[in-house]
Design a protein around this motif. Structure first.
Motif, PDB file in Angstrom:
ATOM      1  N   GLN A 286    -103.694 116.322 -22.071  1.00  0.00           N
ATOM      2  CA  GLN A 286    -103.061 115.310 -21.213  1.00  0.00           C
ATOM      3  C   GLN A 286    -102.121 115.938 -20.208  1.00  0.00           C
ATOM      4  O   GLN A 286    -101.907 115.415 -19.116  1.00  0.00           O
ATOM      5  N   ALA A 287    -101.552 117.111 -20.552  1.00  0.00           N
ATOM      6  CA  ALA A 287    -100.571 117.756 -19.671  1.00  0.00           C
ATOM      7  C   ALA A 287    -101.192 118.279 -18.385  1.00  0.00           C
ATOM      8  O   ALA A 287    -100.480 118.473 -17.402  1.00  0.00           O
ATOM      9  N   LEU A 288    -102.508 118.509 -18.377  1.00  0.00           N
ATOM     10  CA  LEU A 288    -103.135 119.031 -17.162  1.00  0.00           C
ATOM     11  C   LEU A 288    -103.021 118.052 -16.005  1.00  0.00           C
ATOM     12  O   LEU A 288    -102.441 118.397 -14.959  1.00  0.00           O
ATOM     13  N   PRO A 289    -103.513 116.814 -16.105  1.00  0.00           N
ATOM     14  CA  PRO A 289    -103.321 115.882 -14.978  1.00  0.00           C
ATOM     15  C   PRO A 289    -101.858 115.525 -14.751  1.00  0.00           C
ATOM     16  O   PRO A 289    -101.443 115.317 -13.606  1.00  0.00           O
ATOM     17  N   ALA A 290    -101.056 115.465 -15.820  1.00  0.00           N
ATOM     18  CA  ALA A 290     -99.639 115.146 -15.654  1.00  0.00           C
ATOM     19  C   ALA A 290     -98.933 116.215 -14.828  1.00  0.00           C
ATOM     20  O   ALA A 290     -98.104 115.906 -13.964  1.00  0.00           O
ATOM     21  N   ALA A 291     -99.248 117.484 -15.079  1.00  0.00           N
ATOM     22  CA  ALA A 291     -98.614 118.575 -14.332  1.00  0.00           C
ATOM     23  C   ALA A 291     -99.124 118.632 -12.900  1.00  0.00           C
ATOM     24  O   ALA A 291     -98.347 118.848 -11.965  1.00  0.00           O
ATOM     25  N   LEU A 292    -100.440 118.436 -12.708  1.00  0.00           N
ATOM     26  CA  LEU A 292    -101.004 118.491 -11.364  1.00  0.00           C
ATOM     27  C   LEU A 292    -100.409 117.418 -10.466  1.00  0.00           C
ATOM     28  O   LEU A 292    -100.133 117.645  -9.291  1.00  0.00           O
ATOM     29  N   TYR A 371    -102.181 109.328 -25.668  1.00  0.00           N
ATOM     30  CA  TYR A 371    -101.544 110.050 -24.569  1.00  0.00           C
ATOM     31  C   TYR A 371    -102.096 109.630 -23.209  1.00  0.00           C
ATOM     32  O   TYR A 371    -101.395 109.740 -22.191  1.00  0.00           O
ATOM     33  N   ALA A 372    -103.336 109.166 -23.161  1.00  0.00           N
ATOM     34  CA  ALA A 372    -103.904 108.716 -21.888  1.00  0.00           C
ATOM     35  C   ALA A 372    -103.106 107.546 -21.317  1.00  0.00           C
ATOM     36  O   ALA A 372    -102.906 107.445 -20.095  1.00  0.00           O
ATOM     37  N   PHE A 373    -102.628 106.664 -22.182  1.00  0.00           N
ATOM     38  CA  PHE A 373    -101.827 105.528 -21.722  1.00  0.00           C
ATOM     39  C   PHE A 373    -100.456 105.962 -21.220  1.00  0.00           C
ATOM     40  O   PHE A 373     -99.816 105.250 -20.436  1.00  0.00           O
ATOM     41  N   ALA A 374     -99.986 107.135 -21.664  1.00  0.00           N
ATOM     42  CA  ALA A 374     -98.660 107.612 -21.254  1.00  0.00           C
ATOM     43  C   ALA A 374     -98.689 108.316 -19.901  1.00  0.00           C
ATOM     44  O   ALA A 374     -97.643 108.510 -19.280  1.00  0.00           O
ATOM     45  N   LEU A 375     -99.869 108.696 -19.423  1.00  0.00           N
ATOM     46  CA  LEU A 375     -99.977 109.520 -18.219  1.00  0.00           C
ATOM     47  C   LEU A 375     -99.346 108.894 -16.972  1.00  0.00           C
ATOM     48  O   LEU A 375     -98.554 109.555 -16.286  1.00  0.00           O
TER      49      LEU A 375
END
Length: 486
Positions: A286-292, A371-375
């Motif tokens: 999940q951190a990959l799209p969140a960081a990008l 985690y997808a809902f948290a993005l």
């Protein structure tokens, strides 16, 4: 990208928001790909067993201490003050301020290291993982004490990153993100090839990784003609400004890491021993799209917002913030959908090898759904906080982060009453999603209200108002002269 010009020396280039975001996205993508490679090797060697859980838990205290004093908090506090000092007092005073900040970080992180070594056993046994067996707690304590050297090195590297970011030079900080995983992969290779090293391979690999992350940025720092001096003056007004911003800023960021410690406390009591490892793997995906979306765009946006705030161009600042944040939040929705649809096959393809069995794979997928809902909320909150930091207001993000921690803690207690068994692992990411989403909405309302109030203080509006008054006075003077003439 036509504006992404390669001339003039990339290490000295001043990048625009778009260029900086693109460069950081590219570096983060490279870093995350290397992170996936690292995780594939780690899972194949250690799976979701006791060694893996101890390793993940051991990182909690060093990460929290680093972010309490330095981390992103220091970057957000340093950049607005450094830019203002450079503009108002010149480069000499700006570099003197930088030396003061560097010296303070060195002393504080050294003290934190010594304190952490002393309190680690009690912290692990009574706060972090009280639900683990005594052997697992002992291993977690040992690994924690090794990893406590990481915040000291990272803290010094963060000062260098802040200097380069303030000059809108993102290349070497971006490269350092990608280089970080090289040290970790090296530690895993040692663990694979050298008998008896085991989990200590990746643990010492983290120290090698942060040293590489610092060293790779040094050439860019030297090209800035940096002038270091061993000075120590707590009464320096610039240092006080940094500390005024750093305190609430650090508290705001550390609140999020306290949330991770709270999560680990609850997870240590779950009946499934693979829970913490599964959560870590899901959070990494999940951190990959969140960081990008959140980190890359937010890091490149902050210097521009800070310059506009320093010049009192609040209307332009609001327009830029709305455009960038709106576009970024829109990107998170399809990203979250892809996590839901492709999460299970991705986990099976990447991680289900060696010691990482099908049960650990299924458990990781359950966590990833939460985690997808948290993005969306996480990405939006990261971007919105930059608007407050540009205005030299770090107390509002601290207040909203504290609100989110209270909501997160409350939702953990509430959801655990209704979700049991294997599904209980979803409680942790769902609590995060509810807290992050409500915090993002609150921050958006507060930031837009703040900027609306500042419109009258906008430099452009004040010039326009002076021009209107001048034209009005000129017209009245003309009428008066005409009346006298008649």
């Amino acid at each position: 990208m036509s504006s992404f010009r390669l001339s003039g020396g990339l290490s000295l280039r001043r990048f625009s928001v778009v260029e900086g975001a693109f460069l950081l996205m590219l570096a983060l993508m490279t870093s995350r790909v290397l992170g996936v490679v690292r995780q594939v090797i780690f899972n194949a060697l250690f799976g979701a067993g006791a060694d893996a859980n101890a390793y993940y838990a051991a990182a909690r205290l060093p990460d929290t201490l680093y972010n309490l004093i330095a981390g992103g908090a220091l970057i957000h506090a340093f950049i607005p003050v450094f830019l203002a000092y450079e503009k108002e007092k010149g480069e000499t005073e700006a570099w003197r301020l930088t030396s003061l900040v560097f010296n303070l970080v060195l002393v504080l992180m050294s003290a934190v290291l010594l304190l952490g070594e002393f309190v680690a056993p009690a912290f692990v046994n009574h706060i972090l993982v009280p639900g683990y067996t005594p052997a697992e707690r002992d291993l977690t304590t040992t690994l924690t004490r090794i990893m406590l050297f990481q915040p000291l090195i990272l803290g010094l590297g963060t000062v260098i990153t802040a200097i380069l970011n303030s000059r809108r030079q993102f290349l070497l900080p971006a490269v350092s993100l990608a280089v970080y995983n090289v040290g970790l992969i090296g530690g895993l290779i040692v663990a694979k090839l050298v008998p008896g090293v085991g989990i200590y391979g990746p643990t010492y690999g983290t120290l090698v990784a942060v040293v590489l992350q610092l060293v790779v940025q040094l050439p860019g720092l030297f090209k800035q003609n940096v002038r270091y001096s061993f000075v120590w003056n707590f009464r320096h007004p610039g240092l006080r400004q940094v500390l005024v911003l750093l305190l609430p800023n650090a508290l705001a960021i550390s609140v999020a890491y306290v949330g991770n410690i709270v999560d680990t406390y609850f997870v240590s009591y779950l009946p499934d021993s693979a829970s913490l490892a599964a959560l870590h793997n899901a959070e990494m995906l999940q951190a990959l799209p969140a960081a990008l979306i959140g980190q890359a765009i937010g890091q490149s946006l902050l210097p521009h917002l800070a310059v506009q705030a320093a010049g009192r161009h609040y209307i332009r600042m609001r327009q830029m913030a709305l455009k960038v944040i709106g576009f970024s939040i829109a990107l998170t929705l399809p990203a979250a959908l892809l996590l839901v649809l492709l999460g299970k096959p991705t986990i099976h393809l990447l991680f289900e090898h060696g010691a990482f069995d099908p049960h650990a794979s299924d458990l990781t997928n359950l966590a990833l759904l939460g985690y997808a809902f948290a993005l969306p909320g996480l990405a939006a909150g990261n971007l919105l906080s930059g608007g407050f930091f540009a205005l030299k207001d770090a107390w509002t993000p601290f207040a909203t982060n504290t609100y989110a921690l209270v909501v997160r803690w409350g939702m953990l207690y509430f959801l655990f009453q209704f979700i049991h068994g294997t599904q209980a692992i979803m409680v942790v990411p769902l609590a995060l999603a509810i807290a992050a989403g409500s915090e993002a909405v609150l921050m958006a309302i507060l930031l837009l209200f703040r900027l609306r109030r500042y419109i009258k203080r906008d430099a452009g509006m004040q010039r326009l108002e002076r021009r209107r008054r001048y034209q009005k006075e000129l017209k009245q003077s003309s009428v008066q002269v005409s009346s006298n003439y008649e």
